[in-house]
Enzyme design. Sequence first.
Site, PDB file in Angstrom:
ATOM      1  N   GLU A 144       0.805  -1.239   0.000  1.00 19.92           N
ATOM      2  CA  GLU A 144       0.000   0.000   0.000  1.00 19.92           C
ATOM      3  C   GLU A 144       0.832   1.279   0.000  1.00 19.92           C
ATOM      4  OE1 GLU A 144      -2.726  -0.559   3.278  1.00 19.92           O
ATOM      5  OE2 GLU A 144      -3.399  -2.480   2.500  1.00 19.92           O
TER       6      GLU A 144
ATOM      7  N   GLU B  61      -6.173 -10.800  -1.143  1.00 19.94           N
ATOM      8  CA  GLU B  61      -6.932 -10.580   0.110  1.00 19.94           C
ATOM      9  C   GLU B  61      -8.432 -10.502  -0.152  1.00 19.94           C
ATOM     10  OE1 GLU B  61      -5.439  -7.254   2.392  1.00 19.94           O
ATOM     11  OE2 GLU B  61      -3.357  -7.641   1.838  1.00 19.94           O
TER      12      GLU B  61
HETATM   13  O1  9MR Z   1      -7.240  -8.068   8.645  1.00 22.56           O
HETATM   14  C1  9MR Z   1      -6.216  -7.332   9.279  1.00 22.56           C
HETATM   15  C2  9MR Z   1      -6.702  -6.817  10.625  1.00 22.56           C
HETATM   16  O2  9MR Z   1      -6.961  -7.887  11.485  1.00 22.56           O
HETATM   17  C3  9MR Z   1      -5.654  -5.891  11.230  1.00 22.56           C
HETATM   18  O3  9MR Z   1      -6.170  -5.305  12.407  1.00 22.56           O
HETATM   19  C4  9MR Z   1      -5.252  -4.792  10.236  1.00 22.56           C
HETATM   20  C5  9MR Z   1      -4.101  -3.931  10.769  1.00 22.56           C
HETATM   21  O4  9MR Z   1      -2.931  -4.683  10.905  1.00 22.56           O
HETATM   22  O5  9MR Z   1      -4.844  -5.378   9.008  1.00 22.56           O
HETATM   23  C6  9MR Z   1      -5.827  -6.161   8.381  1.00 22.56           C
HETATM   24  O6  9MR Z   1      -5.326  -6.682   7.170  1.00 22.56           O
HETATM   25  C7  9MR Z   1      -5.020  -5.724   6.169  1.00 22.56           C
HETATM   26  C8  9MR Z   1      -3.843  -6.246   5.387  1.00 22.56           C
HETATM   27  O7  9MR Z   1      -2.772  -6.516   6.252  1.00 22.56           O
HETATM   28  C9  9MR Z   1      -3.422  -5.269   4.302  1.00 22.56           C
HETATM   29  N1  9MR Z   1      -4.531  -4.929   3.450  1.00 22.56           N
HETATM   30  C10 9MR Z   1      -5.755  -4.504   4.099  1.00 22.56           C
HETATM   31  C11 9MR Z   1      -6.167  -5.531   5.158  1.00 22.56           C
HETATM   32  C12 9MR Z   1      -7.480  -5.125   5.820  1.00 22.56           C
HETATM   33  O8  9MR Z   1      -7.315  -3.917   6.510  1.00 22.56           O
END
Ligand code: 9MR
Length: 358
Positions: A165, A272
């Site tokens: 990102e 994802e």
């Molecule tokens: O699903 C993840 C959530 O449990 C966490 O709190 C969050 C912050 O670390 O990240 C979420 O996963 C993200 C992923 O790592 C990157 N792309 C977006 C995902 C959803 O926010």
Amino acid sequence: MIFKGLNKYLSFSALIILGLTATLLISLPAISQPANITLRDLAQEQNFHIGAAVSIKALRNDPTYREVLAREFNMVTPENVMKFKPIHPERDRYDFTAANEIVTFAKAHQMQIRGHTLVWHRSLPDWLTETEWTREELMEILRRHIFTVISHYRGDIYAWDVVNEAVGCKDSLRKTIWQQGIGSDYVELAFRWAHEADPQALLFYNDYDGEGLGEKSDAIYSLVKDLLAKDVPIHGVGLQMHKSIKNPPKPEDVATNIKRLGELGLEVHITEMDVQIHNGTGTQEERLVKQAKVYQDILGVCLKAPNCTAFVTWGFTDKFTWIPRAFGQPDFPLIFDKSYRPKPAYQALVEVLSTANH
Ligand code: 9MR
């Protein structure tokens, strides 16, 4: 005598009847329950990766979660435990405990692993964000982090989301601790360090909202094109695919995007995927059917593209998903319901995989 003979005859017939019943029982389900086929079996036949993000809490505490995960998928992505904050909680201390558990599980079940993620602006520890660093210090912190984490798992991780990102809304990099502290070349440095640490691992740039065509996917496209022009070791782009039935991506746009990345020589992973239904219209059943269509379209597009080699959902059961917490309302974005019953989306994926020719 007569009784003995009769007994013998009876036990012989009983054996035959037993044998026949057993044969019937064994052969019947195969005919009447095509549901016995798993996503994993079907993917395997196509030489394709089908994966899910793994919640460490669920893996530790829920036996059904473990069973379904190993049965249906041949790839995993740790949802959180390989991120900077949990894996590198203090400047001179790493904690691999939770990540190791997922890696051990995956290896025990012959599943590939997507490492997620080395360079991101979220999930950073306070020791890192609450200090003013010079450019040299920050570069050294990032280089060591990448080197230590990748080296720890060298040979075990199939693909790494090296940078996550980094693209902002416009055609420029997001202002993050890395971009501001090191400069825009942090992206290329991260890939070079990652490659040095494990020359076998595939290295990915991963992002959201750039799956189809538009400003952001153009920005991602030019970023990776520039990296390739500078001989930066990057092998693929992750299209996250967090979607809802209200804003499904146009399959033809996703196909065009995957194709143009392929023309640069890059692989694509759908990394994802989940599909929210709370903001759609219609009854719950109708929403689940719409949701199934979105999953089906995207897997279909991926399987048609020779350079699209993995399809990963962000979780797999509605029992464990980040969506309700993040959006503040109930939702059912995944392919198994909370009781691990396959939803229409699951059936849709089975259908696409059964007819695909990857
Ligand atoms: O699903 C993840 C959530 O449990 C966490 O709190 C969050 C912050 O670390 O990240 C979420 O996963 C993200 C992923 O790592 C990157 N792309 C977006 C995902 C959803 O926010």
